[in-house]
Design a protein around this motif. Structure first.
Motif, short mmCIF file in Angstrom:
data_model
loop_
_atom_site.label_atom_id
_atom_site.label_comp_id
_atom_site.label_asym_id
_atom_site.label_seq_id
_atom_site.Cartn_x
_atom_site.Cartn_y
_atom_site.Cartn_z
N ASN A 205 13.60 -1.55 37.11
CA ASN A 205 14.09 -0.59 37.83
C ASN A 205 15.29 0.04 37.05
OD1 ASN A 205 12.55 -1.06 40.14
ND2 ASN A 205 14.06 -2.71 40.62
N GLY A 206 15.62 -0.18 35.63
CA GLY A 206 16.73 0.32 34.95
C GLY A 206 17.92 -0.17 35.41
N ASP A 207 18.06 -1.25 36.04
CA ASP A 207 19.46 -1.75 36.41
C ASP A 207 19.79 -3.19 35.69
OD1 ASP A 207 21.62 -2.26 38.02
OD2 ASP A 207 20.81 -1.87 39.81
N ILE A 208 21.04 -3.49 35.87
CA ILE A 208 21.42 -4.89 35.29
C ILE A 208 21.55 -5.79 36.64
CG2 ILE A 208 22.58 -4.13 33.30
CD1 ILE A 208 25.15 -3.99 34.64
N ALA A 209 21.58 -7.03 36.05
CA ALA A 209 21.74 -8.29 36.99
C ALA A 209 23.03 -7.97 37.93
CB ALA A 209 21.68 -9.59 36.38
N SER A 210 22.93 -8.04 39.16
CA SER A 210 23.90 -7.84 40.06
C SER A 210 24.80 -8.74 40.14
CB SER A 210 23.40 -8.05 41.67
OG SER A 210 22.92 -9.42 41.80
N ASP A 211 24.79 -9.94 39.41
CA ASP A 211 26.08 -10.89 39.35
C ASP A 211 26.94 -10.45 37.92
OD1 ASP A 211 24.10 -11.55 37.22
OD2 ASP A 211 24.48 -13.58 37.66
N GLU A 212 26.32 -9.46 37.01
CA GLU A 212 27.14 -8.83 36.02
C GLU A 212 28.48 -8.28 36.39
OE1 GLU A 212 26.87 -9.25 32.87
OE2 GLU A 212 24.84 -10.23 32.76
N PRO A 213 29.77 -8.55 35.99
CA PRO A 213 30.94 -7.70 36.45
C PRO A 213 30.75 -6.20 36.58
CG PRO A 213 31.65 -9.52 35.01
CD PRO A 213 29.96 -9.42 35.02
N LEU A 214 29.94 -5.70 35.40
CA LEU A 214 29.86 -4.23 35.40
C LEU A 214 29.09 -3.65 36.52
CD1 LEU A 214 29.90 -1.59 33.80
CD2 LEU A 214 27.94 -2.01 32.69
N HIS A 215 28.33 -4.29 37.13
CA HIS A 215 27.36 -3.94 38.04
C HIS A 215 28.40 -3.65 39.65
CE1 HIS A 215 24.34 -3.82 41.51
NE2 HIS A 215 23.30 -3.70 40.42
N GLN A 216 29.65 -4.33 39.66
CA GLN A 216 30.31 -4.13 40.68
C GLN A 216 31.36 -3.04 40.50
OE1 GLN A 216 29.45 -6.29 43.01
NE2 GLN A 216 28.38 -7.47 41.24
#
Length: 522
Positions: A205-216
């Motif tokens: 989906n062109g996203d990174i893992a939700s547990d990556e700090p950047l995702h927050q």
């Protein structure tokens, strides 16, 4: 595929162009780092530390922290042989850059992301566009606060008239820089101010893992929205349009922080063209894989090695294979010469070259045989490559030796530096006094510095100011046409021309002599 075809297809030859201070020389340094030819990238801002850019080898460049001459650097990377031509950014040396652009197959345009398109960038881009060569754009200084990425893309398209395709997208900027969303390679490059930049893979989906700090981080969602916008409303990536110079792949990054440069270099290798055919003056085409060796001189540089007072003619090989010791014909005077002393470059570092092929840049030690624009070739076919651009000078000075006892070094210095093409030499028609012409004042300053530094000759320069140079057919010339408002001089080929005081003086002359034809260049 023949050995020659295989070798030619491995070549990638490009020039780096920009407005001064956009970071052109710094990105060159980083590419050399990835090519394994330098262990530590220098910077043009390193004057206090004693470090200078590898490509800025001339003494005045080190003192002033600017590039005033084109440098050639060669290295191998991922199975390809890369020839980089780092060009002067200062507008006073545009002619050197314009000629260099005739010797490359593609160009890398470096733009300061805080300043956008600047005047010199626009001029140089237009030359690339006119030649139809592929252009790759690097939006630099992302680690500083700059303009909005969407605004920068819009400006490139509006001002330069070329479509853009962002290969990556900034995640923040300046102190808030988090990384780059790598659209083309489907990954995220994380920015680390101390280096050691890391990569994250994107999911389907062109996203990174939700547990990556950047995702927050709220900046991440903003980036996703912008990427979705440019992908849905922007241009499609088209290799055909890149090759024709109608679309430029755009990369964001920071050359000084060495962030985004390697990704740029890898992508450039995928899209940049191998050596392309060159036109001759009679509109025929010389293919790079033709067996006959041919090339043209696009630059002459004196004193790259001050200890030996040498003179190097830079030659772009257009076809065939060069072999040291081969005999060639110099088209201009039809003389045969043996190319026994040849070199390849790493800025000021040089080594003898035994063989080279189309796309390569070689240096020939020159004792005064070559001129800029000369064609050399093997075989019996007589041809000339396209004429290289030459500017009509606008500023003029009288120049004399400060020490009359050093006339020999004074004359030698002028003759050698004039042959490089940055300044043009004229002689007074009656007294034979030296007059120098240039496009900008910095050229005179560099000339004066080099005369003292390289030829131990102090010179006096008397400003003549702006003049309008117009050549006249010798058969139409009557020396009585000259006056205080139109000085009669002759160029290096002894062709007559007038230096008009202003446009009014030229118009007055044309009214008085309506049958006389004046030209801006011969």
């Amino acid at each position: 595929m023949t050995e020659l075809e295989t070798a030619v297809n491995k070549r990638r030859t490009f020039a780096i162009i920009s407005h001064p201070d956009a970071g052109k020389t710094t990105i060159t340094e980083q590419m050399l780092l990835f090519g394994g030819v330098v262990r530590e990238a220098g910077t043009v801002k390193g004057r206090k530390t004693g470090k200078f850019a590898t490509s800025d080898w001339m003494e005045i460049e080190k003192k002033r922290g600017i590039s005033v001459t084109s440098s050639v650097m060669q290295f191998d990377y991922e199975g390809k042989r890369i020839n980089i031509l780092d060009t002067p950014g200062h507008e006073d040396f545009s002619e050197d850059t314009y000629r260099t652009l005739m010797a490359v197959d593609s160009a890398v345009m470096v733009i300061d992301s805080a300043k956008g398109i600047e005047p010199q960038t626009k001029k140089l881009f237009q030359i690339c566009k006119m030649r139809g060569i592929p252009i790759f754009t690097f939006l630099n200084k992302l680690d500083r606060d700059g303009r909005e990425p969407l605004d920068l893309l819009a400006e490139i398209e509006d001002v330069l008239g070329i479509e853009t395709y962002p290969m990556n997208w900034p995640i923040g900027m300046g102190k808030g820089l988090k990384g780059l969303y790598d659209i083309y390679n489907k990954r995220v490059a994380l920015y680390k101010p101390q280096g050691n930049h890391a990569y994250l893979d994107l999911d389907e989906n062109g996203d990174i893992a939700s547990d990556e700090p950047l995702h927050q981080d709220s900046q991440w969602q903003d980036t996703l929205d912008e990427v979705e916008l440019v992908q849905s409303a922007g241009n499609e990536l088209s290799e055909d349009k890149i090759m024709s110079g109608d679309l430029t792949p755009v990369f964001f990054g920071s050359a000084l922080a060495n962030f985004g440069v390697e990704t740029f270099l890898q992508s450039y290798m995928q899209f940049a063209p191998a050596p392309t055919p060159h036109k001759t003056r009679d509109e025929s085409v010389i293919k790079p894989t033709d067996d006959v060796f041919s090339g043209f001189v696009f630059k002459i540089q004196a004193n790259m090695n001050p200890n030996h007072r040498d003179r190097i003619a830079f030659v772009r090989i257009c076809s065939g294979e060069f072999k040291r010791g081969m005999d060639v014909t110099l088209e201009r005077d039809q003389k045969s010469m043996r190319l026994s002393n040849s070199t390849q470059f790493m800025a000021e570092e040089r080594e003898n070259v035994e063989t080279a092929v189309a796309g390569d840049i070689i240096g020939l030690y020159d004792t005064g045989n070559f001129q800029i624009g000369d064609t050399i070739y093997t075989g019996k076919n007589d041809f000339q490559f396209e004429k290289l651009p030459q500017f009509t000078p606008e500023l003029f000075v009288h120049v004399t030796a400060k020490n009359v006892m050093k006339q020999k070094s004074f004359h030698k210095g002028i003759q050698q530096l004039v042959q490089e093409g940055a300044i043009q030499m004229f002689r007074s028609y009656s007294s034979n006094d030296y007059i120098l012409g240039a496009v900008g004042q910095l050229q005179f300053e560099v000339f004066q510095f080099r005369m003292q530094n390289e030829y131990n000759s102090d010179v006096l320069m008397e400003t003549m100011g702006n003049k309008i140079a117009r050549w006249i057919d010798p058969e139409q010339l009557d020396e009585r046409m000259a006056s205080s408002r139109n000085l009669l001089v002759k160029d290096r080929e002894d062709q007559p021309l007038f230096l008009f005081e202003n446009q009014f003086a030229e118009n007055w002359f044309q009214q008085k002599y309506p049958d006389v034809k004046l030209t801006s260049r011969l």
